[in-house]
Design an enzyme around this catalytic site. Structure first.
Site, PDB file in Angstrom:
ATOM      1  N   CYS A 153       6.382 -20.383  -1.146  1.00 22.95           N
ATOM      2  CA  CYS A 153       6.228 -21.938  -1.260  1.00 22.95           C
ATOM      3  C   CYS A 153       4.202 -22.213  -1.323  1.00 22.95           C
ATOM      4  CB  CYS A 153       6.576 -22.898  -0.705  1.00 22.95           C
ATOM      5  SG  CYS A 153       8.137 -23.039  -1.944  1.00 22.95           S
ATOM      6  N   ARG A 182      -1.771  -9.181   2.251  1.00 24.15           N
ATOM      7  CA  ARG A 182      -2.976  -8.665   2.106  1.00 24.15           C
ATOM      8  C   ARG A 182      -3.852  -9.161   1.024  1.00 24.15           C
ATOM      9  NH1 ARG A 182      -5.075  -4.482   1.222  1.00 24.15           N
ATOM     10  NH2 ARG A 182      -6.329  -4.076   2.761  1.00 24.15           N
ATOM     11  N   GLY A 195      -4.279   5.812   8.731  1.00 17.49           N
ATOM     12  CA  GLY A 195      -2.876   5.164   8.302  1.00 17.49           C
ATOM     13  C   GLY A 195      -2.805   4.973   7.043  1.00 17.49           C
ATOM     14  N   ARG A 196      -3.723   4.442   6.648  1.00 18.70           N
ATOM     15  CA  ARG A 196      -4.439   3.876   5.260  1.00 18.70           C
ATOM     16  C   ARG A 196      -3.842   4.671   3.872  1.00 18.70           C
ATOM     17  NH1 ARG A 196      -5.170  -1.085   4.079  1.00 18.70           N
ATOM     18  NH2 ARG A 196      -7.099  -1.030   6.071  1.00 18.70           N
ATOM     19  N   GLY A 210      -9.207   4.812   9.077  1.00 13.70           N
ATOM     20  CA  GLY A 210      -9.954   3.552   8.744  1.00 13.70           C
ATOM     21  C   GLY A 210     -11.113   4.486   6.956  1.00 13.70           C
ATOM     22  N   TYR A 253      -6.767 -11.073   3.006  1.00 14.81           N
ATOM     23  CA  TYR A 253      -8.196 -10.943   2.593  1.00 14.81           C
ATOM     24  C   TYR A 253      -8.373 -10.765   1.522  1.00 14.81           C
ATOM     25  CZ  TYR A 253      -5.983  -7.804   6.814  1.00 14.81           C
ATOM     26  OH  TYR A 253      -5.134  -6.858   7.866  1.00 14.81           O
TER      27      TYR A 253
HETATM   28  C1  PLP Z   1      -7.255   1.886  17.427  1.00 13.49           C
HETATM   29  C2  PLP Z   1      -6.880   2.438  14.973  1.00 13.49           C
HETATM   30  N1  PLP Z   1      -6.582   3.896  14.775  1.00 13.49           N
HETATM   31  C3  PLP Z   1      -6.338   3.691  13.925  1.00 13.49           C
HETATM   32  C4  PLP Z   1      -6.465   3.185  12.019  1.00 13.49           C
HETATM   33  C5  PLP Z   1      -5.529   3.446  11.562  1.00 13.49           C
HETATM   34  O1  PLP Z   1      -6.319   3.073  10.178  1.00 13.49           O
HETATM   35  P1  PLP Z   1      -6.073   2.435   8.708  1.00 13.49           P
HETATM   36  O2  PLP Z   1      -4.537   2.163   8.091  1.00 13.49           O
HETATM   37  O3  PLP Z   1      -7.289   2.039   8.248  1.00 13.49           O
HETATM   38  O4  PLP Z   1      -7.095   5.056   8.710  1.00 13.49           O
HETATM   39  C6  PLP Z   1      -6.397   1.669  13.057  1.00 13.49           C
HETATM   40  C7  PLP Z   1      -6.204   0.780  12.341  1.00 13.49           C
HETATM   41  O5  PLP Z   1      -7.379  -0.084  11.708  1.00 13.49           O
HETATM   42  C8  PLP Z   1      -6.632   1.523  14.461  1.00 13.49           C
HETATM   43  O6  PLP Z   1      -6.940   0.576  15.218  1.00 13.49           O
HETATM   44  N1  LYS Z   2      -3.795  -4.966   8.103  1.00 12.93           N
HETATM   45  C1  LYS Z   2      -5.054  -4.433   8.157  1.00 12.93           C
HETATM   46  C2  LYS Z   2      -5.732  -2.967   8.357  1.00 12.93           C
HETATM   47  C3  LYS Z   2      -5.409  -3.504  10.157  1.00 12.93           C
HETATM   48  C4  LYS Z   2      -5.614  -2.292  10.760  1.00 12.93           C
HETATM   49  C5  LYS Z   2      -4.658  -2.078  11.994  1.00 12.93           C
HETATM   50  N2  LYS Z   2      -5.994  -1.978  13.233  1.00 12.93           N
HETATM   51  C6  LYS Z   2      -5.383  -4.464   6.022  1.00 12.93           C
HETATM   52  O1  LYS Z   2      -4.044  -4.199   5.555  1.00 12.93           O
HETATM   53  O2  LYS Z   2      -6.398  -3.906   6.008  1.00 12.93           O
END
Ligand code: PLP
Ligand code: LYS
Length: 440
Positions: free
Chosen positions: A362, A331, A293-294, A249, A335
């Site tokens: 479209c 996105r 992740g992000r 996150g 969002y």
């Molecule tokens: C359980 C869990 N772990 C990790 C993540 C990765 O989050 P982020 O991409 O914001 O770091 C997510 C997505 O929000 C998640 O649902």
């Molecule tokens: N898909 C979302 C984040 C979701 C995270 C998954 N738990 C985004 O683009 O910001």
């Protein structure tokens, strides 16, 4: 020039450079829309996370949340970096296995894992299953008995923390579909149930409060709640927590005005909070796992588009249309997410106007960037949208039957095609004729 572009990212020909490769040459060679990753940047972020744990001398795992971006090469890269992965579907598990990723370094998440998915995970020898609900404990019980296997589990809790982020990507608040509720005591029922399972070995606790979070407070609060719970479980159930998984996150910079902490600084605070609290409560510091992740792939990703049509609405604005859009990046539409772009064939040229960058779908809401300052453009120019590495390709669709883009890994001036552009034949293959017969 856009402040997100580094000086060494401009070539002598005044083109944008990504991973040592000229973006215009990449667009010519592989076509557009094209997703390009700067591999060195992914590696660096991974290392920065690993280092912060090593500096603080705690056991750890950096588990890449592969929902942010998953393909074979990415799984192989994470394996090379000694990372773990977080997987959330049979698809992610299978692709990772196919890439040669060790099942033992996977954590399986999800609020409604199916019997088939859990069976696949158990058969593959998955490292950890993050238990999310009571139904899942029952399902897993049956599967483990059938397979005569055992598995390590974490209990995912909803810690009751409302992170400051878009409502759609908050996950730690009480009113959430994920995890066992802390406040109502569900978590205790879940622990008791799991401890009675002879084939489940409870490793510890997991919480993920949401995504794209900028403030430290939510992470500190969640870390404290996790330690408090571990301490109480030690007292009340003689249960020793070996792993605290604090999720991911960590927010990243999308536009120049964003000023997030470096991702590893979030983690340093989490580690210190957990260490301090465990010391106060007389607990041994457990291993700390994170699931970014992000922050690992977002800033390393660029999407290259070719400029096509332009519409000038007198007295209102100009629309510049590109050859992709919401199909490769949902996105902004989903969002209201903001991005910035540069003209990849003239990144240093001064902006001469503000345009709205529209996609080709479209849908009026198919706008990639609401207001982008940009130099004069002409059809055929290449635009690079920055920071598209997370949740872009992984959320891509075939809306309007557009195909998904190709993906290139760029490193040290070498470009490797790691996912080919989809072809309409890939989609046609799924279909049968009106009478149900096979298509020739
Ligand atoms: C359980 C869990 N772990 C990790 C993540 C990765 O989050 P982020 O991409 O914001 O770091 C997510 C997505 O929000 C998640 O649902
Ligand atoms: N898909 C979302 C984040 C979701 C995270 C998954 N738990 C985004 O683009 O910001």
């Amino acid at each position: 020039m856009n402040t997100q572009i580094r000086a060494n990212q401009i070539s002598e020909a005044n083109h944008l450079i990504i991973g040592g490769c000229d973006a215009i040459s990449l667009a010519k060679e592989f076509g557009t829309p094209l997703v390009v990753y700067d591999v060195a940047q992914i590696k660096q972020q991974f290392q920065d996370f690993q280092e912060v744990f090593q500096e603080n001398a705690v056991d750890y795992a950096v588990s890449y949340a592969s929902k942010a971006f998953a393909n074979t090469a990415m799984y192989q890269l994470v394996q090379k970096m000694n990372g773990h992965i977080d997987v959330v579907s049979a698809g992610e598990i299978q692709l990772a296995l196919h890439a040669g990723f060790s099942a033992s370094q996977m954590t399986f998440h999800g609020n409604n894992k199916s019997r088939e998915e859990l069976t696949l995970a158990v058969k593959a020898g998955i490292g950890v299953i993050a238990l999310d609900n009571f139904h899942e404990i029952d399902l897993l019980h049956q599967i483990l008995a059938e397979q005569q296997r055992s598995v390590d589990v974490l209990l995912r809790i909803t810690p009751g923390i409302s992170a400051h982020t878009h409502e759609y990507i908050q996950t730690g608040q009480v009113d959430s579909k994920f995890g066992f509720d802390l406040e109502s005591g569900q978590v205790d029922q879940a622990l008791q149930k799991a401890l009675q399972e002879p084939n489940m070995n409870v490793l510890g606790i997991h919480a993920h409060i949401g995504s794209q979070i900028f403030e430290l407070a939510g992470f500190e609060g969640a870390s404290e709640k996790l330690v408090d719970l571990a301490a109480r479980w030690q007292r009340e159930y003689d249960f020793e927590t070996q792993v605290l998984n604090v999720g991911g996150g960590f927010g990243i910079r999308y536009v120049s005005d964003d000023q997030p902490l470096a991702p590893q600084d979030f983690v340093a605070t989490i580690i210190q909070t957990i260490k301090k609290r465990t010391r106060t409560l007389g607990l041994r510091t457990p291993a700390i796992w994170i699931e970014p992740g992000r922050s690992i792939v977002g800033p390393a990703g660029y999407t290259l588009y070719t400029v096509g049509a332009r519409k000038d609405v007198p007295g209102i604005r100009s629309y510049l249309a590109v050859d992709g859009g919401m199909g490769d990046n949902i996105r902004p539409a989903l969002y209201g997410a903001a991005y910035e772009a540069v003209l990849a064939n003239k990144p240093e040229a001064p902006a001469s106007e503000i345009v709205r960058i529209a996609g080709k779908y479209c849908e009026s809401g198919d706008i990639l960037i609401q207001e982008q300052a940009i130099p004069e453009t002409k059809p055929g120019d290449i635009i690079a949208v920055l920071n598209t590495g997370a949740y872009g390709y992984s959320m891509a669709s075939n809306y309007n039957l557009n195909v998904k883009p190709a993906i290139v890994f760029a490193e040290g001036g070498r470009a490797t095609l790691v996912t080919r552009r989809e072809r309409i034949e890939d989609i046609e293959r799924l279909d049968f004729n009106l009478d149900g017969s096979q298509r020739s």
